[in-house]
Design a protein around this motif. Structure first.
Motif, PDB file in Angstrom:
ATOM      1  N   MET A 247       0.721  -1.286   0.048  1.00 32.88           N
ATOM      2  CA  MET A 247      -0.051   0.027  -0.117  1.00 32.88           C
ATOM      3  C   MET A 247       0.832   1.231  -0.095  1.00 32.88           C
TER       4      MET A 247
ATOM      5  N   TYR B 120      -2.739   9.774   0.867  1.00 30.23           N
ATOM      6  CA  TYR B 120      -3.827   9.620  -0.302  1.00 30.23           C
ATOM      7  C   TYR B 120      -5.223   8.915   0.221  1.00 30.23           C
ATOM      8  N   GLY B 121      -5.337   9.194   1.446  1.00 34.28           N
ATOM      9  CA  GLY B 121      -6.529   8.670   2.130  1.00 34.28           C
ATOM     10  C   GLY B 121      -6.605   7.106   2.066  1.00 34.28           C
ATOM     11  N   ASN B 122      -5.275   6.514   1.921  1.00 35.62           N
ATOM     12  CA  ASN B 122      -5.402   4.944   2.169  1.00 35.62           C
ATOM     13  C   ASN B 122      -5.937   4.757   0.954  1.00 35.62           C
ATOM     14  N   GLN B 123      -5.871   5.104  -0.244  1.00 36.75           N
ATOM     15  CA  GLN B 123      -6.527   4.575  -1.427  1.00 36.75           C
ATOM     16  C   GLN B 123      -5.635   4.227  -2.713  1.00 36.75           C
ATOM     17  N   LEU B 124      -4.494   4.144  -2.224  1.00 37.23           N
ATOM     18  CA  LEU B 124      -3.442   3.678  -3.416  1.00 37.23           C
ATOM     19  C   LEU B 124      -2.535   2.488  -3.011  1.00 37.23           C
TER      20      LEU B 124
ATOM     21  N   ASN C 224      -5.546   2.947  -7.805  1.00 39.48           N
ATOM     22  CA  ASN C 224      -6.707   3.719  -6.801  1.00 39.48           C
ATOM     23  C   ASN C 224      -7.441   2.478  -6.387  1.00 39.48           C
ATOM     24  N   ILE C 225      -7.596   2.089  -5.046  1.00 39.88           N
ATOM     25  CA  ILE C 225      -8.548   1.318  -4.673  1.00 39.88           C
ATOM     26  C   ILE C 225      -9.897   1.584  -4.414  1.00 39.88           C
ATOM     27  N   GLY C 226      -9.885   2.754  -4.094  1.00 40.71           N
ATOM     28  CA  GLY C 226     -11.293   3.596  -3.808  1.00 40.71           C
ATOM     29  C   GLY C 226     -12.617   2.902  -4.211  1.00 40.71           C
TER      30      GLY C 226
ATOM     31  N   PRO D  70     -14.125   0.073  -1.387  1.00 40.60           N
ATOM     32  CA  PRO D  70     -13.734   0.346  -0.076  1.00 40.60           C
ATOM     33  C   PRO D  70     -14.011  -0.696   1.153  1.00 40.60           C
TER      34      PRO D  70
ATOM     35  N   PHE E 204      -7.970   2.132 -11.777  1.00 36.95           N
ATOM     36  CA  PHE E 204      -8.634   1.862 -10.559  1.00 36.95           C
ATOM     37  C   PHE E 204      -8.794   0.318 -10.371  1.00 36.95           C
TER      38      PHE E 204
END
Length: 83
Positions: free
Chosen positions: A12, A16-20, A33-35, A38, A54
């Protein structure tokens, strides 16, 4: 399964808001991006399908191989065919 590129999570990316996630795609590391997923937690070694940067699906090694075979059928070779 959607049309996408398979890859394997290396780790990870902080911030980046824990989204990459850092993903190995045929030997090339990419930040994706894993957003869009969630509810999922990704760890090193997880196989994913990537579309437009994504993660859109979690898969396994067999699913990743099938996705790559599908890309090859459409003319995208795994290795550079340049002589």
């Amino acid at each position: 399964m959607c049309l996408g590129i398979p890859g394997r999570v290396v780790g990870m990316v902080e911030g980046y808001g824990n989204q990459l996630a850092l993903v190995d795609v045929v030997g090339e590391l990419r930040k994706v991006n894993i957003g869009m997923m969630p509810e999922d937690v990704f760890t090193e070694g997880d196989w994913v399908i990537i579309h437009m940067g994504f993660v859109v699906e979690r898969t396994d090694a067999d699913g990743a191989e099938r996705a790559m075979a599908g890309l090859e059928l459409m003319g995208r070779a795994r290795e550079d065919p340049t002589p």
